[in-house]
Design a protein around this motif. Structure first.
Motif, PDB file in Angstrom:
ATOM      1  N   LYS A 115     -52.292 -79.721  50.361  1.00  0.00           N
ATOM      2  CA  LYS A 115     -51.997 -78.568  49.492  1.00  0.00           C
ATOM      3  C   LYS A 115     -52.004 -77.240  50.235  1.00  0.00           C
ATOM      4  O   LYS A 115     -51.439 -76.266  49.759  1.00  0.00           O
ATOM      5  N   THR A 146     -41.479 -76.885  42.985  1.00  0.00           N
ATOM      6  CA  THR A 146     -42.539 -77.485  42.156  1.00  0.00           C
ATOM      7  C   THR A 146     -42.284 -78.961  41.856  1.00  0.00           C
ATOM      8  O   THR A 146     -43.219 -79.745  41.787  1.00  0.00           O
ATOM      9  N   ASN A 147     -41.011 -79.344  41.709  1.00  0.00           N
ATOM     10  CA  ASN A 147     -40.722 -80.768  41.471  1.00  0.00           C
ATOM     11  C   ASN A 147     -41.135 -81.611  42.670  1.00  0.00           C
ATOM     12  O   ASN A 147     -41.701 -82.697  42.525  1.00  0.00           O
ATOM     13  N   GLN A 156     -43.373 -80.809  44.852  1.00  0.00           N
ATOM     14  CA  GLN A 156     -44.846 -80.799  44.913  1.00  0.00           C
ATOM     15  C   GLN A 156     -45.433 -81.882  43.998  1.00  0.00           C
ATOM     16  O   GLN A 156     -46.394 -82.553  44.344  1.00  0.00           O
ATOM     17  N   LYS A 157     -44.816 -82.049  42.812  1.00  0.00           N
ATOM     18  CA  LYS A 157     -45.300 -83.069  41.865  1.00  0.00           C
ATOM     19  C   LYS A 157     -45.127 -84.462  42.461  1.00  0.00           C
ATOM     20  O   LYS A 157     -45.995 -85.320  42.343  1.00  0.00           O
ATOM     21  N   SER A 195     -47.674 -84.998  45.066  1.00  0.00           N
ATOM     22  CA  SER A 195     -48.979 -85.179  44.442  1.00  0.00           C
ATOM     23  C   SER A 195     -49.140 -86.631  43.958  1.00  0.00           C
ATOM     24  O   SER A 195     -50.196 -87.255  44.139  1.00  0.00           O
ATOM     25  N   LEU A 196     -48.075 -87.171  43.360  1.00  0.00           N
ATOM     26  CA  LEU A 196     -48.105 -88.574  42.898  1.00  0.00           C
ATOM     27  C   LEU A 196     -48.234 -89.531  44.087  1.00  0.00           C
ATOM     28  O   LEU A 196     -48.975 -90.520  44.026  1.00  0.00           O
TER      29      LEU A 196
END
Ligand code: ADP
Ligand code: 5GP
Length: 209
Positions: free
Chosen positions: A163, A194-195, A197-198, A201-202
């Motif tokens: 992050k 942001t997409n 980043q998601k 994150s997954l």
């Protein structure tokens, strides 16, 4: 790649075995990037050369260098010390050479906190899966399960630092990963998607057990 009369700093970090050393070498070979060769107290691997992969020193020598304020940053990783020499790095940057670092998150924090007058791009590398990471570690460590397992123990903690980096990339296919990194370094738009980043994150959740 900097376009100015000063070089830029690019930092690659990752959990051990994800492939950052391989990528740093590839980036340096194919672009105008000089690798920052670190000092370490770790013993050399069979394929490593003094002055090319690391400057191998003992703990007393390393501590003397700390006392003499010779390091831009240093950290203890897996029971060994690692550090980047100030003189070597600044000489290159001031000659308009771009410098690329293969260092851990602690070193990255230290470099960022100094608010240096050079452009800094930070990139975090992730493995495609936990199994693949273990296989890469085993392969690199010539099937020494003890070392591979020791490195895996640090994974869950190290991976969380993704992050704090400007860009994160999954090193599945090496050439693809290389191309994404070069595209990112050349891009002037460093806004985080942001997409994406998601998605990362997954992926990180799937890696942590
Ligand atoms: P790190 O510097 O992150 O600890 P290395 O660059 O030493 O990792 O890579 C670990 C091992 O994985 C090495 O043996 C390397 O050759 C291999 N490797 C790196 N990237 C890939 C990839 N995309 N596919 C398969 N093997 C890879
Ligand atoms: P290895 O022993 O696999 O070469 O490196 C172990 C870890 O130490 C890796 O995460 C690598 O990026 C990190 N490392 C290597 N050199 C340096 C350095 O000079 N400073 C810091 N902080 N970490 C380093």
């Amino acid at each position: 790649m900097s376009g100015n009369n000063e070089g830029i700093i690019v930092i690659l970090s990752s959990p051990s075995g994800a492939g950052k050393t391989t990528l740093v070498k590839e980036i340096s070979k194919r672009n105008n990037f000089q690798i920052s060769i670190s000092h370490t107290t770790r013993k050399p691997r069979s394929n490593e050369t003094e002055g090319k992969d690391y400057y191998f020193v003992n703990e007393t020598e390393f501590k003397n260098l700390i006392d003499e304020n010779k390091f831009l940053e240093y950290a203890k990783v897996f029971k060994n010390y690692y550090g980047s020499s100030k003189d070597i790095v600044f000489k290159k940057l001031n000659k308009a050479e771009n410098v690329i670092f293969d260092i851990d998150w602690q070193g990255t924090e230290q470099i960022k906190s100094q608010k240096l007058n050079y452009k800094i791009v930070t990139i975090f590398i992730l493995p495609p899966s936990r199994d693949e990471l273990y296989n890469r570690l085993l392969n690199r460590e010539r099937n020494d399960e003890k070392i591979a397992k020791e490195r895996m123990t640090q994974f869950n903690e190290d991976v969380l630092h993704w992050k704090d980096y400007d860009f994160v990339v999954i090193n599945d296919d090496l050439e693809n990963c290389y191309k994404k990194i070069i595209k990112f370094i050349k891009s002037t738009d460093n806004k985080k998607d942001t997409n994406y980043q998601k998605l990362i994150s997954l992926h990180v959740k799937s890696l942590i057990n």
